[in-house]
Design a protein around this motif. Structure first.
Motif, short mmCIF file in Angstrom:
data_model
loop_
_atom_site.label_atom_id
_atom_site.label_comp_id
_atom_site.label_asym_id
_atom_site.label_seq_id
_atom_site.Cartn_x
_atom_site.Cartn_y
_atom_site.Cartn_z
N ALA A 1 -37.52 25.45 3.78
CA ALA A 1 -37.52 25.98 5.14
C ALA A 1 -36.59 25.17 6.04
N LEU A 2 -36.62 23.82 5.85
CA LEU A 2 -35.76 22.96 6.67
C LEU A 2 -34.29 23.19 6.33
N LEU A 3 -33.99 23.32 5.04
CA LEU A 3 -32.61 23.58 4.65
C LEU A 3 -32.14 24.89 5.26
N ASP A 4 -33.04 25.85 5.26
CA ASP A 4 -32.72 27.14 5.85
C ASP A 4 -32.46 26.99 7.35
N ALA A 5 -33.26 26.16 7.99
CA ALA A 5 -33.12 25.97 9.43
C ALA A 5 -31.76 25.38 9.79
N ASP B 1 -23.29 24.72 17.48
CA ASP B 1 -24.06 25.96 17.47
C ASP B 1 -25.44 25.75 16.86
N LEU B 2 -25.47 24.95 15.79
CA LEU B 2 -26.74 24.70 15.12
C LEU B 2 -27.71 23.99 16.06
N ILE B 3 -27.22 22.99 16.76
CA ILE B 3 -28.11 22.24 17.65
C ILE B 3 -28.61 23.16 18.77
N ARG B 4 -27.71 23.96 19.31
CA ARG B 4 -28.11 24.89 20.37
C ARG B 4 -29.19 25.85 19.87
N ASP B 5 -28.93 26.35 18.69
CA ASP B 5 -29.85 27.32 18.09
C ASP B 5 -31.22 26.71 17.86
N LEU B 6 -31.21 25.49 17.30
CA LEU B 6 -32.48 24.83 17.00
C LEU B 6 -33.26 24.56 18.28
N GLN B 7 -32.51 24.15 19.30
CA GLN B 7 -33.18 23.84 20.56
C GLN B 7 -33.84 25.08 21.15
N SER B 8 -33.12 26.21 21.10
CA SER B 8 -33.71 27.40 21.72
C SER B 8 -34.89 27.90 20.88
N ARG B 9 -34.84 27.70 19.55
CA ARG B 9 -35.94 28.21 18.73
C ARG B 9 -37.14 27.27 18.73
N ARG B 10 -36.87 25.98 18.72
CA ARG B 10 -37.97 25.04 18.58
C ARG B 10 -38.42 24.44 19.89
#
Lengths: 346, 547
Positions: free
Chosen positions: B406-410, B465-474
């Motif tokens: 799941a983390l790798l996917d994230a 992009d990844l950091i932005r994405d993670l922040q908005s999701r988590r």
């Protein structure tokens, strides 16, 4: 702190030398203490040892008083220190000379031998290392590789005997292995004790050639035995420098290859310096087999004689002189090391 | 390939092909381009595109194991490869100067730098040592080194990175070459130093009419310094274009993706906080002093205050030595502040023992700057990520495997990578693993230490992009430690500018970029070489100087 400020205004090499010289005094004191205790730690009573098993208690007591052995340890230590400072290292009952005289006669012989041997060793080791790294796969590289492989396994007495057998006995190129100078030739007047230097000072050509040719075989022996280790160390160190990025950059800047090799070697110096100093100090006692084969009359032979004869004053004197020598060699090496690497802070 | 040339080319690459030979694909494939007098050509590409090899091949020195398989390099009409030893040596450093990256490694550590510059001059011209020395000193002054007489006697370890870089530039310029190859000459320098160094380089080239090949992976540098741009991909030159035309619209899809990736993204909006919401992290008057009472003391942090609310990102911005990394270490209790307090979720965690602080660690995680150094090289990705689970309650093997994938996917990595070792991964993938490790405990706050430096353009954009994405999701908060203002634009809500262990300006990101108040903040912003024109600022270095 004005003192600290003055200190930091001194040129770096002056600071390096002063610091190192300052350390020699306490180190030498420590060495003297150890040589003093060395004899005190030996089992048995020195007076009884000197007089033998049949001595009477009275004569032992008298000798003890005479030698000051009835005094407390600190007092004895003080006396010993004063005596050493006055150059009195005691008498050797076996040569019936003062130990200092004995040592002064023999030390130059060994130092001359080690000195020339080390010069040859360093030149040969560094040249082999540099050429084998600069031209990998070349003839020098192959020779160096084979030599490096066997060097660790060659005993010095064996090399010495082979050299004597081939170069003296079969070919007759080298002089007889009997001492430092031909017995038929008058030795030059002693100034430094180094026969090669003294004969040059005296302008005595025959004596110089005799002394120099007598040096060839023992110097060659010691160099052949010790070059291998130094060469391997120099190779590793020089290869690291020669393959580093700054060397490649120098090449891309069009700096001539000779200049590049010099710079790389300059960078590779520190480990070479420390290993050279180590070998030099070690040789003082370790050259004894070579000295014996060539009837050199050096320090190593004297020390072995002293041990065999239980000549404590001589052993004590030898240890003192040897440690002083090693101390000087290591100090010089330390100074050179710090000069070679500007990154060391003083 | 290009419009009719206005002068004979200084340097011509004609189908240059370099490789190991045999069936293996060449590393440089039929590279053809020209460099004219008084021209600055930017060569852009990602890691492994063959940019550095190109500069070495131009000098006729390809690394061991490689050889020139075809094509030619002509300098002033003569082939470089036909030249014999002395002639080639004269070319290297004499006619063509090279400025490498990572200057400290390029300098002889045991020779004074002045002598090293003189050495290069004396390799090419008949001058005495003292004459060469004085020329070296004059040049050091010219490249912006103050007190050059004293600096010329310094050894490389006594110089800062920026100063060493200038020395390497002086080494390349001392022989008055006709062509200059600059291979990532400003990589790893602080922005203000980079701007100074580039500015000086461009000025000198214009004045002396040099031809310059500027190899870089930063399109901002190209935009601000170069006349033409050449894009490299996998050993091929896929596009050569005037910089202005390129910026208006590259022809190749790959070039377009590079340009797109280099642009800043709009700051993510977050739900406005109600004023009553409690900050997640508060640092109050942090002071950190290194050195004891008898040695030289350094105040790495000198009364630093900041706070981060839930779902908010704060960027600590500053140059090397400003104390931003120390601040991050204090928050994570990797080092203890000399004085001051750290409140996490309202609780004082400043003086908790290591044991007591442990439960907090699952809530505060860090992504380290150098992912390769931070990852144990003998562990597989699975174990690297799984290590963080030790902070959590024990779990079954199946649960563990599920969470790892799941983390790798994230972090957008295939779960097949779980059994790979770090050295098998690219820099971007390593960075992602670093992020996945930090996310494993589902933290409330993640500290990112220079997450975007030394990454290729597109990889950097992907990480952002990844950091932005993670922040908005988590919905996690982030503390961002960086000197890359471009990434700050894309990520941070608030910005704290640090200088000498103090925060000199601390405001919202929009305000700070639009209306910087402090002189130092303005200096930092001016040093930035953006790909796009920020409103109200148009400074093309090369144009400004050409006028």
């Amino acid at each position: 702190m004005p003192l600290a400020a003055t200190w930091h205004r001194l040129p770096r090499f002056v600071r390096i030398i002063l610091t190192r010289l300052g350390m020699i005094v306490p180190q030498m004191l420590g060495v003297t203490l150890v040589t003093f205790l060395l004899v005190r730690l030996l089992p048995g009573d020195p007076a009884r040892l000197i007089l033998g098993n049949f001595a009477t208690d009275d004569s032992i007591k008298a000798l003890k008083q005479h030698l000051g052995l009835d005094q407390s340890l600190p007092v004895q230590m003080e006396r010993y220190l004063i005596a050493v400072l006055h150059g009195d290292l005691g008498m050797s009952p076996f040569t019936s000379n003062p130990v200092l005289t004995d040592l002064a006669q023999r030390a130059p012989a060994t130092l001359e031998l080690i000195g020339y041997a080390m010069i040859l060793t360093v030149i040969a080791a560094v040249s082999l290392a540099v050429i084998s790294v600069v031209r990998p796969g070349g003839i020098v590289d192959v020779v160096a590789r084979i030599y490096g492989l066997v060097a660790g396994a060659i005993p010095d007495f064996w090399v010495a005997l082979l050299l004597v057998f081939f170069l003296f006995h079969i070919l007759g190129w080298a002089p007889a292995p009997f001492g430092r100078i031909d017995a038929m030739i008058n030795a030059p007047p002693t100034i430094t004790g180094f026969l090669t230097i003294d004969s040059v000072i005296a302008g005595d050509r025959t004596a110089f050639w005799s002394a120099a040719s007598r040096l060839v075989l023992p110097v060659l022996t010691i160099a052949i035995v010790n070059t291998g280790a130094l060469m391997k160390m120099a190779q590793t160190s020089f290869r690291g420098a020669y393959q580093s990025e700054f060397v490649n950059h120098m090449r891309l800047c069009g700096v001539p290859e000779r200049r590049i090799i010099r710079s790389a070697l300059r960078n590779a110096l520190p480990p070479i310096i420390s290993q050279t100093s180590f070998i030099t100090g070690f040789l003082l006692g370790a050259a004894v087999l070579v000295e014996t084969i060539f009837a050199w009359g050096g320090l190593g032979q004297y020390a072995v004689q002293a041990v065999v004869n239980s000549d404590y004053a001589a052993i004590q004197g030898f240890v003192l002189v040897a440690s002083a020598f090693v101390l000087v060699v290591y100090s010089v090496a330390d100074i050179l090391y710090e000069l070679a690497d500007p990154r060391i802070q003083v | 390939m290009h419009a009719p040339l206005d002068a004979t080319p200084l340097l011509e690459l004609d189908g240059l092909t370099v490789g190991i030979g045999g069936d293996a694909a060449p590393i440089l494939n039929a590279v053809t381009c020209t460099l004219r007098r008084n021209e600055i050509l930017g060569i852009v590409g990602e890691t492994g595109a063959g940019k550095s090899l190109l500069t070495k091949a131009v000098l006729g020195l390809v690394p061991e194991g490689l050889r020139v398989l075809g094509g030619d390099v002509r300098f002033d009409g003569c082939s470089v490869f036909d030249r014999r030893n002395e002639d080639l040596r004269d070319l290297r450093g004499g006619k063509i100067g090279l400025i490498g990256t990572n200057a400290k490694a390029l300098l002889d550590p045991v020779a004074p730098v002045g002598r090293q510059i003189a050495r290069v001059l004396r390799a090419h011209a008949r001058v005495g040592e003292s004459e060469a020395q004085s020329r070296a000193i004059a040049l050091l002054r010219e490249v912006g080194i103050t007190d050059p007489e004293r600096r010329a006697k310094a050894y490389p370890h006594e110089l800062s990175g920026g100063m060493a870089q200038r020395v390497v530039i002086a080494m390349a310029l001392v022989t008055d070459p006709a062509v200059l190859l600059a291979d990532d000459a400003t990589l790893g320098l602080d922005a203000t130093v980079q701007a100074q160094v580039l500015d000086m380089l461009v000025q000198r080239c214009r004045r002396r009419g040099l031809g310059v090949m500027l190899v870089t992976h930063d399109l901002g540098i190209v935009r601000n310094c170069c006349d033409r741009i050449a894009v490299m991909r996998e050993g091929e030159l896929i596009e050569i274009e005037n910089v202005d035309a390129f910026l208006r619209g590259p022809r190749q899809a790959y070039s377009r993706s590079l340009l797109e990736a280099a642009k800043a993204r709009p700051t993510p909006s977050i739900a406005r906080h109600t004023a009553s919401e409690r900050p997640l992290l508060q640092a109050e008057k942090l002071v950190k002093i290194y050195g004891g009472p008898f040695t030289h003391q350094v105040r790495a942090l000198d009364g630093v205050d900041f706070s981060i609310r839930p779902r908010e990102t704060l960027a600590l911005v500053g140059e090397s030595g400003s104390g931003k990394t120390t601040a991050g270490q204090c928050v994570l209790r990797l080092t203890n502040p000399t004085s001051g307090r750290i409140l996490f979720d309202g609780e004082d965690v400043t003086d908790l023992s290591a044991q007591k602080f442990k439960p907090w660690r699952r809530r505060i995680q860090m992504v380290f700057q150098e992912p390769y150094v931070a990852l144990n090289p003998r562990w597989r990705v699975r174990d690297l990520i799984g290590e963080s689970f030790r902070l959590l309650d024990p779990m079954s093997r199946g649960e563990r495997e599920r969470r790892i994938s799941a983390l790798l996917d994230a972090v957008h990595l295939p779960s097949s990578l779980a059994s790979a070792f770090p050295h098998e991964l690219s820099a971007g993938e390593q960075k992602r693993i670093g992020i996945a490790r930090a996310l494993a405990t589902d933290p409330d706050l993640v500290i990112f230490d220079e997450p975007t430096t030394a990454l290729d353009i597109r990889v950097r954009a992907q990480i952002i992009d990844l950091i932005r994405d993670l922040q908005s999701r988590r919905g996690m908060s982030a503390l961002f430690i960086t000197h890359d203002l471009n990434s700050v634009r894309s990520l941070a809500h608030n910005v704290a500018v640090m200088l000498h262990g103090r925060i000199v300006e601390y405001r919202s990101a929009e305000d700070i970029f639009a209306t910087p108040r402090e002189a130092y903040t303005r200096k930092l912003l001016d040093a930035e070489l953006p790909v796009e024109d920020p409103p109200g600022r148009a400074t093309n270095v090369s144009e400004a100087i050409a006028v």
